[in-house]
Design a protein around this motif. Structure first.
Motif, PDB file in Angstrom:
ATOM      1  N   LEU B 396       5.013   3.185   8.403  1.00 20.77           N
ATOM      2  CA  LEU B 396       4.545   2.103   9.255  1.00 20.77           C
ATOM      3  C   LEU B 396       4.773   0.758   8.586  1.00 20.77           C
ATOM      4  O   LEU B 396       5.765   0.102   8.773  1.00 20.77           O
ATOM      5  CB  LEU B 396       3.066   2.296   9.543  1.00 20.77           C
ATOM      6  CG  LEU B 396       2.779   3.444  10.499  1.00 20.77           C
ATOM      7  CD1 LEU B 396       1.321   3.755  10.493  1.00 20.77           C
ATOM      8  CD2 LEU B 396       3.238   3.049  11.879  1.00 20.77           C
ATOM      9  N   ALA B 397       3.804   0.384   7.758  1.00 20.11           N
ATOM     10  CA  ALA B 397       3.977  -0.873   7.054  1.00 20.11           C
ATOM     11  C   ALA B 397       4.637  -0.527   5.739  1.00 20.11           C
ATOM     12  O   ALA B 397       4.186   0.354   5.038  1.00 20.11           O
ATOM     13  CB  ALA B 397       2.621  -1.509   6.814  1.00 20.11           C
ATOM     14  N   LYS B 398       5.684  -1.217   5.434  1.00 20.99           N
ATOM     15  CA  LYS B 398       6.385  -0.873   4.209  1.00 20.99           C
ATOM     16  C   LYS B 398       5.666  -1.456   3.016  1.00 20.99           C
ATOM     17  O   LYS B 398       5.588  -0.883   1.969  1.00 20.99           O
ATOM     18  CB  LYS B 398       7.812  -1.402   4.255  1.00 20.99           C
ATOM     19  CG  LYS B 398       8.674  -0.669   5.220  1.00 20.99           C
ATOM     20  CD  LYS B 398       9.642  -1.608   5.890  1.00 20.99           C
ATOM     21  CE  LYS B 398       8.886  -2.537   6.797  1.00 20.99           C
ATOM     22  NZ  LYS B 398       9.670  -3.473   7.523  1.00 20.99           N
TER      23      LYS B 398
ATOM     24  N   PHE C 204      -0.658  11.231  -4.258  1.00 21.78           N
ATOM     25  CA  PHE C 204      -0.248  11.200  -2.861  1.00 21.78           C
ATOM     26  C   PHE C 204       0.833  10.155  -2.597  1.00 21.78           C
ATOM     27  O   PHE C 204       1.695  10.360  -1.760  1.00 21.78           O
ATOM     28  CB  PHE C 204      -1.456  10.975  -1.950  1.00 21.78           C
ATOM     29  CG  PHE C 204      -2.191  12.246  -1.649  1.00 21.78           C
ATOM     30  CD1 PHE C 204      -1.840  13.026  -0.564  1.00 21.78           C
ATOM     31  CD2 PHE C 204      -3.208  12.683  -2.476  1.00 21.78           C
ATOM     32  CE1 PHE C 204      -2.503  14.214  -0.295  1.00 21.78           C
ATOM     33  CE2 PHE C 204      -3.869  13.867  -2.212  1.00 21.78           C
ATOM     34  CZ  PHE C 204      -3.516  14.637  -1.126  1.00 21.78           C
ATOM     35  N   SER C 205       0.787   9.049  -3.293  1.00 21.31           N
ATOM     36  CA  SER C 205       1.804   8.035  -2.994  1.00 21.31           C
ATOM     37  C   SER C 205       3.093   8.282  -3.764  1.00 21.31           C
ATOM     38  O   SER C 205       4.178   8.128  -3.229  1.00 21.31           O
ATOM     39  CB  SER C 205       1.266   6.633  -3.294  1.00 21.31           C
ATOM     40  OG  SER C 205       1.007   6.499  -4.664  1.00 21.31           O
ATOM     41  N   ASN C 211       2.542   7.105   2.978  1.00 26.05           N
ATOM     42  CA  ASN C 211       2.470   5.662   3.188  1.00 26.05           C
ATOM     43  C   ASN C 211       1.223   5.105   2.513  1.00 26.05           C
ATOM     44  O   ASN C 211       0.118   5.592   2.704  1.00 26.05           O
ATOM     45  CB  ASN C 211       2.424   5.387   4.690  1.00 26.05           C
ATOM     46  CG  ASN C 211       2.279   3.936   4.983  1.00 26.05           C
ATOM     47  OD1 ASN C 211       1.333   3.290   4.545  1.00 26.05           O
ATOM     48  ND2 ASN C 211       3.220   3.393   5.714  1.00 26.05           N
ATOM     49  N   GLN C 212       1.429   4.089   1.695  1.00 25.69           N
ATOM     50  CA  GLN C 212       0.343   3.666   0.818  1.00 25.69           C
ATOM     51  C   GLN C 212      -0.757   2.902   1.520  1.00 25.69           C
ATOM     52  O   GLN C 212      -1.895   2.866   1.045  1.00 25.69           O
ATOM     53  CB  GLN C 212       0.933   2.856  -0.340  1.00 25.69           C
ATOM     54  CG  GLN C 212       1.784   3.742  -1.224  1.00 25.69           C
ATOM     55  CD  GLN C 212       2.688   2.983  -2.148  1.00 25.69           C
ATOM     56  OE1 GLN C 212       2.517   1.788  -2.372  1.00 25.69           O
ATOM     57  NE2 GLN C 212       3.675   3.655  -2.705  1.00 25.69           N
ATOM     58  N   VAL C 213      -0.409   2.296   2.643  1.00 25.11           N
ATOM     59  CA  VAL C 213      -1.464   1.625   3.401  1.00 25.11           C
ATOM     60  C   VAL C 213      -2.382   2.672   4.034  1.00 25.11           C
ATOM     61  O   VAL C 213      -3.613   2.595   3.935  1.00 25.11           O
ATOM     62  CB  VAL C 213      -0.852   0.699   4.473  1.00 25.11           C
ATOM     63  CG1 VAL C 213      -1.939   0.145   5.357  1.00 25.11           C
ATOM     64  CG2 VAL C 213      -0.064  -0.413   3.817  1.00 25.11           C
ATOM     65  N   ASP C 423       6.603  -3.348  -3.782  1.00 18.91           N
ATOM     66  CA  ASP C 423       5.214  -2.953  -3.559  1.00 18.91           C
ATOM     67  C   ASP C 423       5.121  -2.126  -2.292  1.00 18.91           C
ATOM     68  O   ASP C 423       5.512  -2.573  -1.216  1.00 18.91           O
ATOM     69  CB  ASP C 423       4.345  -4.218  -3.424  1.00 18.91           C
ATOM     70  CG  ASP C 423       2.892  -3.922  -3.707  1.00 18.91           C
ATOM     71  OD1 ASP C 423       2.581  -2.791  -4.107  1.00 18.91           O
ATOM     72  OD2 ASP C 423       2.072  -4.840  -3.530  1.00 18.91           O
ATOM     73  N   GLY C 424       4.620  -0.913  -2.429  1.00 15.38           N
ATOM     74  CA  GLY C 424       4.446  -0.071  -1.251  1.00 15.38           C
ATOM     75  C   GLY C 424       5.617   0.843  -0.963  1.00 15.38           C
ATOM     76  O   GLY C 424       5.546   1.675  -0.078  1.00 15.38           O
TER      77      GLY C 424
END
Ligand SMILES: Nc1ncnc2c1ncn2[C@@H]1O[C@H](COP(=O)(O)OP(=O)(O)OP(=O)(O)O)[C@@H](O)[C@H]1O
Ligand SMILES: Nc1ncnc2c1ncn2[C@@H]1O[C@H](COP(=O)(O)OP(=O)(O)OP(=O)(O)O)[C@@H](O)[C@H]1O
Ligand SMILES: [Mg+2]
Ligand SMILES: [Mg+2]
Lengths: 339, 402, 430, 516
Positions: B396-398, C204-205, C211-213, C423-424
């Motif tokens: 979703l959000a990268k 998990f990330s 997805n980290q969010v 980042d992410g």
């Protein structure tokens, strides 16, 4: 841990096992160190004393009130106790739809009385008045402080009574003890902005202490516990008065700084309400907890018993008598109005 | 309408994946259903462990484990069995439970759509809570302070809610577009501002219920309430939520505005180069997202007999984030995830009632389900029989940089 | 002219600084400047409205009768207001070299605040030392949380789960302190529990590419649920044994503690606060001056580049996220053993999200994050103190003020921020 | 070091990127790898460097089988690599980039920055580079960045150095410098694998040439082979390296730029008072070393970068201060320099990308409505017309090869009536076969009467396409010259010389590539 298997416990009184006593909390939950918790204690006491079958439902959010209330009705409860003014709409609706079930609601009263709903209200301003007088009498710095969680009547009623009590003390003794954190005339004062953040409550209390208050009267549930922590951290310079329950029992770790507590007798009221249904003595008359009927009171001094001057104790008793007799009247608008 | 909660997230469509020919015994959605189903099973296992360690009878039985070991196990089994049976019956066991589940799902779906839509535009909207509150304030106010004919009153109240949410969301988009202020910070802060605003309003005579000192508003006029289905609590707001999902789908996939939003979300630089206004896209996305959250707000005050109180938003705005994420940012996915969460909420209440299992268990269950659904690789390493899914679910959000 | 001359010019086509201002720069100047002027005018307005008499400030916490300085409120306020206006106008008119323009904003900030305090405290006593003390109290967990975020995100792992780490840290510290009676054990346990939460985030990330969010939000829900459940089932029933932690006691540092004004504020604190100072220094130093820090920043900016020079990207990310867990866990401990004692459900009350905001507002820089956390702490403490001394500002508005101030600061001054590039983004190798 | 790759195979899903590739690299040889986009060159080198793991096959060093599972293994075996896409960290200094991964430290893991600076200085002196170790990489021009990459690879004392398309961003003079360094290294016994699409370079430096097509080695070639011969081996058919184009028939000036000045974010003057005119039916090429303001010039034309002074007009209509969208609507087509960044939306389908700036207007959209069927129809037509190699119109563009991605962008821009086409680096990193096609299309557009402005750092491209050349240096246009200006002269102008200076110096000091 290899004990032996305990025998089936049938000893307790289960005389009324098919009588279901039910309770629904508001979104604070039964662990709120405040009115849900106290009411729940009364509920438990009634269940134990009468051998009832208990059903309780905690509400996580406002969304859950109607659901929980419906579920209680579906569970065929004989009496349902709702805790908190937010449950009033759900209670009224359920009560009107189910005339055979008895209801009690803590801290609220339907605008027009309903046949099967007993409102339980508390004029805690009275005991808070005593607490204010006590605080003023015990203060060395001449400043006492209070803060609330949110500016809502169940909170400000304590603060009103407290401030009036201090004023009464000043008048009687021609002193000038100041109340920090609440101006009951302007209805403006100090609030932590919620009931959860204990650290914030502590810091808020600390700010009162910095301004010179040596007795703190926090009315903010768990956040208010932070106020007791601030008193404790002062190493004896600052003491506190707790609300709702006897703090020396419900928050025993802070007993050493608690001069007293303003008890709101929800436990007794709830217990009585349930018992009255069991005993077929239910009425829908609004119960208003007062000093007179013990629905609100100043808790024992516990560790401060020896530190509170006998003279002050006597004066407190006099005040109590005067309040009961109506010789002293309180101004707080948050006081429950008899319906 | 009967819904099997356990397979709901299964039908969440995958984002377009590069088609790679190969032997695939199962279609993608079937694989995903299996993974999601397994994730739910795993979550229930985790929940079972928590139920067992927290159960009083088990605690007692463990105390004399040496004397009668089977007691411990039977206590554990019955604790878990009773709890989950209650959960299932509270969520699906009849008309009332199902309508309860749907009622609980209603604001979650709208809130989830608010988060999803922003996600697709590359924005992380933590502010559904605040937007919902403002929407609820306006809708409630129109609902109880105005007195309009049937039909019109409801429509006006809904519009007020939409406008309220849109305002609160729009500010975020506007600030982001104009000054670059990061939406995460602004939405977090505006949530608090909305809460304090609500608390304050509830102490004013405009909002206070006549004759009452408590911070509680009147209930809205009957004219302003969503019609309910029969004697259930389910109301027309649920249909509106589905309509909103359809609208979001249309907006994203069949409208020029949505094309722009998605483009900006996927690559803001290329969109700008192609003549789109990135700032306007942020603004529009937050405006619509806010309106959707505002719609959730109307469902709170116009739908379920709730007056306006400081708890009117419950935790819908935050749960909505989880719902949106579980739904992978697609409208259909969000609806299904919202239904699952609604069912878990309704079931959780029943579970508490029957077996005294705390509501916090539902919270853990919800978290663990999303966690496993989001990590198919982990699920697969536990359930080896699961076929390999092509590609990993849509991202979703990268990151913070959009 | 020889070819080498031309070549050497070709190597350095960096153009000369412009005489004309870049349009983006101009927009920013006008935006910031406009805001500055508005604040300067408000400051001046307050100064004009300031009551006569003295504003008293208390410089050392303690008895309110001592260590007071009284200043004539209105004249000082007027002076400061005028000073601020000059600074703001100078900024807007570009009267100071760009390099020093930031100072003008600082001058305005300080004079506005000064004028505001004169206005609020006219005829009253404002405990200034307590203002800073409270700022520090509010900011301490925020700083630790934001630092945890900095470490994670510099390594390329978004950390929205700070709130969850806080809760778990607070819970563990409370239980361990209650059962062992040892503050050290409680802090260690909080750190360990923070690391465990971080391990979930990391595995998990980094391993499962979640997805980290999503992950961060879910971990907060998970932590809320699990601490809530354990509280319901255990702490609630046996509070006396499980939920009566000892609060760490303050220790005065010799010499430093005797510095006038700031000494007692900064150096009569609990070990956790000292750990926070150390953490700021250490994270800053490690991140920018050591091999590990260089590698952390490298994997957060461009993991593939780091991989191509032989750096184990995932290993670095794991280590950064886990170390961050230590900080977040300690930050959580502040809520129980560090300050407020016993645990209650949801007691971190959104502070983890404020820490997240501080980290972004501080541009992913440890010092910046600290400043942002202090800013927020300052605003929160100020509103609380103003509620007590009673100003004409309604209390409800005061409660909102820290949050509104943050929005204004972010929109007006901070503007666009740039996260570490990767980042992410999970790093996937063949 | 004797390096042998034997039977290396690598598939991505069903695509076999490398199919049993054998390759021998002798000590001290410069070995060129040639092949179309997507032929598998980078894949092969990435396996050698440990970034990818082969499905089968082996790597032998000095006759011994080795396993390279990560770049650190490769580094330990003495293999260095300069990657096709920069592997530099923009926010780090040059020294930090160079020390990364092999940091000298004081006790306690504290960085020894002095040593790193000294190392950079030493290496840059040894090879005649001038690099400031303290400069931030994002602040230095691409050419210098490439040097940093090379220094990075050299610091490991690599025995085998892989250079994957290092010259794409260098000026002729810089390429010359690189060639000198390569020769120097070769003399010291280092072997070099050199990948490039520029056949002139191959001819200038290769000892051996291996051509790869569709993942297989199709043969070896001799450096003496003609460019056409090499191109044919690569593509598998005859390729026209010279675009057939009729002389331009320019009409009136369509684009008028006057006094254009752009200040970049760091406050530097990127475009300095530029006056230019482009006429309909002509191609004006803007030549220059990357970082001399061409990018900003193109972006300013599109309104993507705000301008500090000057004016832009199209067909007499003033466009200064007008939004990007209005400029596109006014008839400007734009092919951005960095396609992945600005040219397309990666996760979007080919069909969606083909209407990225057209979707609002009929037939693709009307008001709020999007007409997806029209978008599909358009995609089918464009894919056919531009020979875009895709598995379908709904495939995400990010999964296409670079050349095909570029075709998508160009197809989109050329699918509507244009007055002006602005194309930056239209064929960067694109193989000769695709270049031929893209060039032809651009010339066709010119012949339809569109004014074309090409920004390119590629002198071959400039020679092939342009009717006139404007050379930019430090934000200024140093001269506008005819398209047949010798490349050495252009190269010197790109380094800041005026036309007359350049003319003289070029005759005195011819460069390697200039004389081929
Ligand atoms: N990670 C990957 N996943 C899937 N396919 C890939 C991947 N990397 C490369 N490919 C495919 O493998 C083939 C070879 O790619 P490679 O990068 O080796 O080409 P190349 O010869 O270096 O091309 P260019 O000249 O454009 O650099 C291409 O078809 C490409 O699409
Ligand atoms: N996950 C993937 N699936 C399919 N193809 C991929 C994938 N990742 C990369 N590729 C392809 O691999 C090829 C090589 O990638 P690379 O990044 O080297 O691009 P390239 O073709 O060399 O582009 P450029 O010409 O811009 O340098 C590209 O053609 C790209 O399309
Ligand atoms: Mg390549
Ligand atoms: Mg390429």
């Amino acid at each position: 841990a290899c004990g032996s298997k305990p025998a089936e416990n049938t000893a307790g009184g289960d005389a009324n096992k098919d009588f279901k006593a039910c309770m629904v909390s508001d979104s604070g939950g039964f662990d709120d160190k405040s009115f849900n918790q106290t009411s729940y204690e009364g509920f438990q006491a009634a269940v134990k004393a009468k051998g009832l079958t208990p059903v309780k439902a905690e509400s996580k959010s406002d969304n859950d009130y109607p659901t929980n209330m419906t579920a209680m009705v579906a569970a065929k409860c004989n009496v349902i106790v709702a805790v908190g003014f937010k449950l009033e709409d759900a209670t009224d609706k359920a009560a009107k739809a189910n005339p055979s079930i008895k209801f009690a609601i803590v801290d609220s009263a339907p605008a027009t009385p309903i046949e099967n709903v007993k409102p339980l209200s508390f004029n805690t301003a009275q005991a808070s008045f005593q607490a204010g007088y006590l605080a003023a009498g015990m203060s060395k710095s001449g400043k006492v402080g209070t803060f609330g969680g949110l500016k809502i009547p169940p909170v400000t009623i304590f603060m009103d009574g407290f401030a009036e009590g201090v004023r009464y003390y000043n008048k009687q003794k021609s002193k000038n003890v100041q109340v920090l954190g609440w101006d009951d005339a302007k209805q403006a004062g100090l609030f932590a902005g919620g009931f959860e953040d204990k650290a914030k409550g502590q810091n808020t209390a600390q700010n009162l202490i910095t301004q010179g208050a040596d007795i703190i009267f926090p009315v903010a549930g768990p956040s208010g516990l932070g106020g007791l922590q601030a008193a404790k951290a002062s190493n004896g310079k600052v003491n506190a008065i707790w609300v709702d329950t006897d703090g020396c029992v419900s928050a025993a770790e802070y007993c050493s700084v608690l001069i007293s507590s303003v008890k709101k007798g929800m436990d007794v009221a709830v217990q009585d309400a349930i018992t009255s249904v069991v005993d077929n003595k239910f009425d829908n008359k609004q119960f208003i907890g007062t000093l007179e009927n013990g629905g609100t009171s100043l808790a024992p001094f516990h560790e401060f018993d020896s530190k509170v001057p006998a003279e002050l104790k006597t004066e407190l008793d006099t005040i109590k008598a005067d309040l009961i007799a109506g010789k002293i009247t309180l101004e707080s608008k948050a006081q429950p109005k008899a319906s | 309408m009967s819904i099997d909660t356990t397979t709901e997230p299964a039908q969440v469509p995958a984002e377009p994946q590069p088609a790679k020919p190969g032997r695939r015994p199962l279609p993608g959605w079937a694989v995903q259903s299996l993974v999601s189903l397994s994730a739910i099973v795993l979550a229930l296992l985790v929940g079972a462990i928590l139920i067992i360690i927290g159960d009083d009878q088990v605690k007692t039985a463990v105390g004399y484990f040496g004397a009668a070991p089977m007691d411990t196990f039977s206590a554990a089994f019955s604790a878990v069995g009773d709890s989950y049976q209650a959960l299932a019956s509270g969520a699906l066991g009849g008309i009332t439970p199902i309508t309860e589940s749907l009622t609980q799902a209603t604001p979650l779906i709208c809130g989830g759509l608010a988060v999803s839509l922003a996600f697709r535009t590359g924005l992380f909207n933590i502010g559904a809570q605040g937007q919902l509150i403002i929407g609820a304030i306006l809708a409630a106010w129109v609902g109880f302070a105005w007195h309009l004919p049937p039909g019109i009153h409801l429509v006006v109240a809904i519009l007020a809610g939409l406008i309220g949410g849109a305002l609160w969301g729009g500010v975020v988009g506007l600030l982001k577009a104009r000054t670059g202020a990061h939406e995460v910070i602004v939405t977090i802060m505006l949530n608090y501002v909305a809460v304090y605003l609500l608390q304050w309003l509830l102490t004013t005579t405009t909002f206070k219920r006549p004759g009452r000192e408590d911070p509680i508003s009147p209930i809205v006029d009957a004219n302003a309430q969503y019609p309910q289905f029969g004697s259930t609590r389910l109301h027309v707001g649920f249909l509106l939520a589905l309509v909103a999902a359809g609208f979001v789908w249309w907006l994203l996939n069949r409208s020029t505005v949505g094309f722009e939003l998605r483009a900006v979300g996927a690559n803001a630089d290329a969109s700008r180069t192609a003549g789109m206004s990135v700032g306007r896209a942020y603004f529009v996305a937050m405006l619509v997202a806010g309106a959707l959250a505002g719609l959730a707000g109307t469902q709170q005050v116009l739908g379920t007999d709730l007056p306006l109180t400081d708890g009117v938003a419950a935790s819908v705005g935050f749960d909505a984030i989880t719902v949106a994420l579980l739904g992978r940012g697609t409208p259909l996915g969000t609806v299904l995830a919202g239904l699952l969460f609604g069912a878990l909420n309704a079931g959780g209440l029943q579970m508490q009632l029957q077996t005294q299992t705390p509501l916090t268990l539902t919270t853990v269950l919800q978290a663990v389900i999303v966690l496993f659904v989001a990590a198919p690789a982990l699920v697969r390493s536990i359930f080896r029989f699961l076929p390999k899914e092509r590609g990993i679910g849509a991202v979703l959000a990268k990151g913070w940089n959009g | 002219m020889s070819s080498t001359e031309i070549d050497s010019r070709a190597q350095d086509p960096a153009p000369a600084p412009a005489v004309i201002e870049a349009p983006a720069e101009r927009t920013r100047r006008l935006r910031v400047g406009g805001l500055m002027v508005v604040f300067a005018l408000i400051g001046l307005g307050l100064a004009i409205g300031t009551k006569g008499g003295k504003a008293t400030f208390q410089l050392v916490s303690g008895d309110l009768q001592h260590n007071l300085v009284g200043i004539p409120a209105q004249p000082v306020a007027l002076l400061l207001g005028a000073f601020g206006l000059v600074a703001a106008v100078a900024y807007v008119m570009r009267r100071v070299p760009t390099k020093y323009a930031g100072w003008l904003a600082a001058v305005l900030g300080v004079s506005f605040l000064g004028a505001f305090l004169c206005w609020a405290a006219a005829g009253k006593t404002f405990p200034l030392a307590n203002q800073f003390q409270g700022t520090l109290n509010f900011a301490t967990p925020l700083i630790l949380g934001a630092l945890a975020g900095v470490l994670c995100e510099r390594a390329g792992v978004i950390n929205i789960a700070i709130e969850g780490q806080f809760l778990v840290g607070a819970f563990t510290a409370a239980v361990v302190s209650s059962t062992t009676g040892s503050g050290a054990a409680a802090l260690i346990a909080a750190a360990v529990s923070g690391v465990l939460m971080a391990a979930l985030l990391a595995v998990f990330s980094i391993k499962y590419l979640v997805n980290q969010v999503v992950l961060g939000v879910v971990l907060v829900v998970f932590a809320t649920g699990i601490t809530g459940y354990l509280f319901d089932q255990f702490l609630q029933e046996d509070a006396a044994n499980l939920n009566t932690p000892d609060v760490l006691s303050a220790m005065k540092i010799p010499l430093l503690g005797d510095i006038p004004f700031f000494g007692p504020i900064l150096f009569e604190q609990t070990v956790l606060v000292y750990l926070t100072y150390i953490a700021v220094a250490v994270v800053t130093f490690v991140l920018f001056q050591t091999r590990w820090g260089l590698r952390v920043r490298a994997v957060g900016e461009h993991p593939k580049a780091a991989d191509t020079v032989g750096i184990r990207v995932k290993r670095i990310r794991y280590s950064a996220v886990l170390w961050a867990g230590v900080l977040a866990g300690l930050g959580g401990a502040f809520f129980t053993v560090g300050y407020a004692g016993s645990f209650n459900k949801g007691m971190t009350a959104g502070n983890g999200f404020i820490a997240l905001a501080a980290l972004i507002m501080g541009r992913w820089n440890p010092i910046g994050a600290m400043v942002a956390a202090l800013f927020f702490g300052f605003a929160t403490q100020l509103q609380s103190q103003l509620q007590i001394i009673q100003t004409p500002i309604p209390g409800e508005l005061l409660l909102m003020a820290p949050y509104l101030a943050t929005v204004i600061a972010v929109a007006g001054l901070v503007g666009r921020v740039r996260a570490p590039k990767a980042d992410g983004e999970p790093y996937v190798t063949e | 070091m004797h390096l042998e790759l034997s039977g290396l195979t690598k598939s991505f899903g069903s695509l076999v990127a490398n199919d049993h590739i054998d390759l021998v690299i002798e000590p001290g040889e410069i070995h060129c790898l040639l092949g179309e986009n997507g032929a598998g060159k980078s894949t092969l080198m990435n396996m050698l460097y440990g970034l990818l793991q082969p499905d089968s096959g082996e790597i032998l060093i000095d006759g011994e089988k080795v396993k390279i599972t990560s770049p650190s293994d490769a580094i330990q075996h003495g293999i260095g690599m300069v990657h096709q896409h920069f592997m530099l960290i923009p926010v780090f200094t040059v020294a930090e980039n160079i020390m990364l991964g092999r940091e000298n430290t004081h006790p306690g893991g504290i960085l020894d920055r002095k040593k790193a600076d000294a190392l950079v200085t030493e290496l840059s002196e040894r090879y005649g580079f001038e690099v400031d170790p303290e400069a931030l990489v994002e602040d230095i021009p691409v050419g210098v960045q490439q040097r940093v990459e090379i220094i990075k690879a050299l610091t490991n004392d690599a025995k085998v150095l892989i250079l994957d398309e290092p010259t794409a961003v260098l000026t002729p003079a810089e390429i010359d410098e690189l060639i000198t360094v390569m020769r120097q290294l070769k003399e010291n016994g280092t072997s070099i694998v050199f990948i490039t699409h520029k056949l002139k370079e191959v001819k200038a430096i290769a000892d051996k040439i291996t051509v790869i097509r569709r993942g297989k080695v199709v043969g070896q070639a001799d450096p003496g082979e003609t460019e056409e011969g090499l191109a044919e081996m690569m593509v598998g058919r005859a390729v026209d390296l010279v675009v057939d184009k009729a002389p331009a028939q320019p009409g009136d000036a369509v684009l008028r730029i006057s006094g254009l000045t752009v200040i970049d974010e760091r406050g530097f003057t990127a475009v300095d008072n530029v006056d230019l005119e482009v006429r309909s039916g002509e191609i004006l090429a803007v030549a220059g070393v990357q970082g001399n303001g061409q990018t900003e010039l193109a972006e300013a034309l599109l309104g993507l970068t705000p301008i500090a002074a000057g004016s832009i007009s199209l067909d007499g209509k003033d466009l200064t201060g007008v939004s990007t969208r209005e400029r596109l609507d006014a008839g400007i087509g734009y092919v951005p320099e960095d396609r992945g960044h600005d040219g397309f939306v990666g996760p979007f389908s080919v069909a969606e990308n083909l209407v990225l700036d057209l979707f609002r207007s009929e037939p693709f959209g009307k008001g709020l409505m999007l007409h997806t069927d029209e978008i599909e129809k358009n995609a089918t037509a464009r894919i056919e017309e531009f020979d875009i190699r895709t598995q379908g119109a709904d495939q995400p563009v990010s999964s296409l090869s670079g050349g095909n991605q570029q075709k998508v962008v160009l197809a989109r821009e050329l699918s509507r009536p244009l007055k002006l086409l602005v194309a930056s680096q239209p064929t960067r990193g694109v193989d000769v076969g695709s270049i031929e096609f893209l060039h032809t299309r651009i010339v066709e557009e010119r012949d339809h009467g569109t004014a074309v402005l090409i920004v390119s750092t590629e002198l071959d491209e400039i020679a092939a396409l342009s009717d006139r050349v404007a050379v930019m240096y430090r934000g200024k246009v140093v001269g506008v010259v005819p398209s047949d200006t010798p490349r050495d002269e252009l190269g010197l102008m790109m380094a800041g010389a005026s036309r007359t200076e350049a003319h003289e110096v070029a005759i005195e000091n011819p460069t390697t590539l200039g004389t081929i």
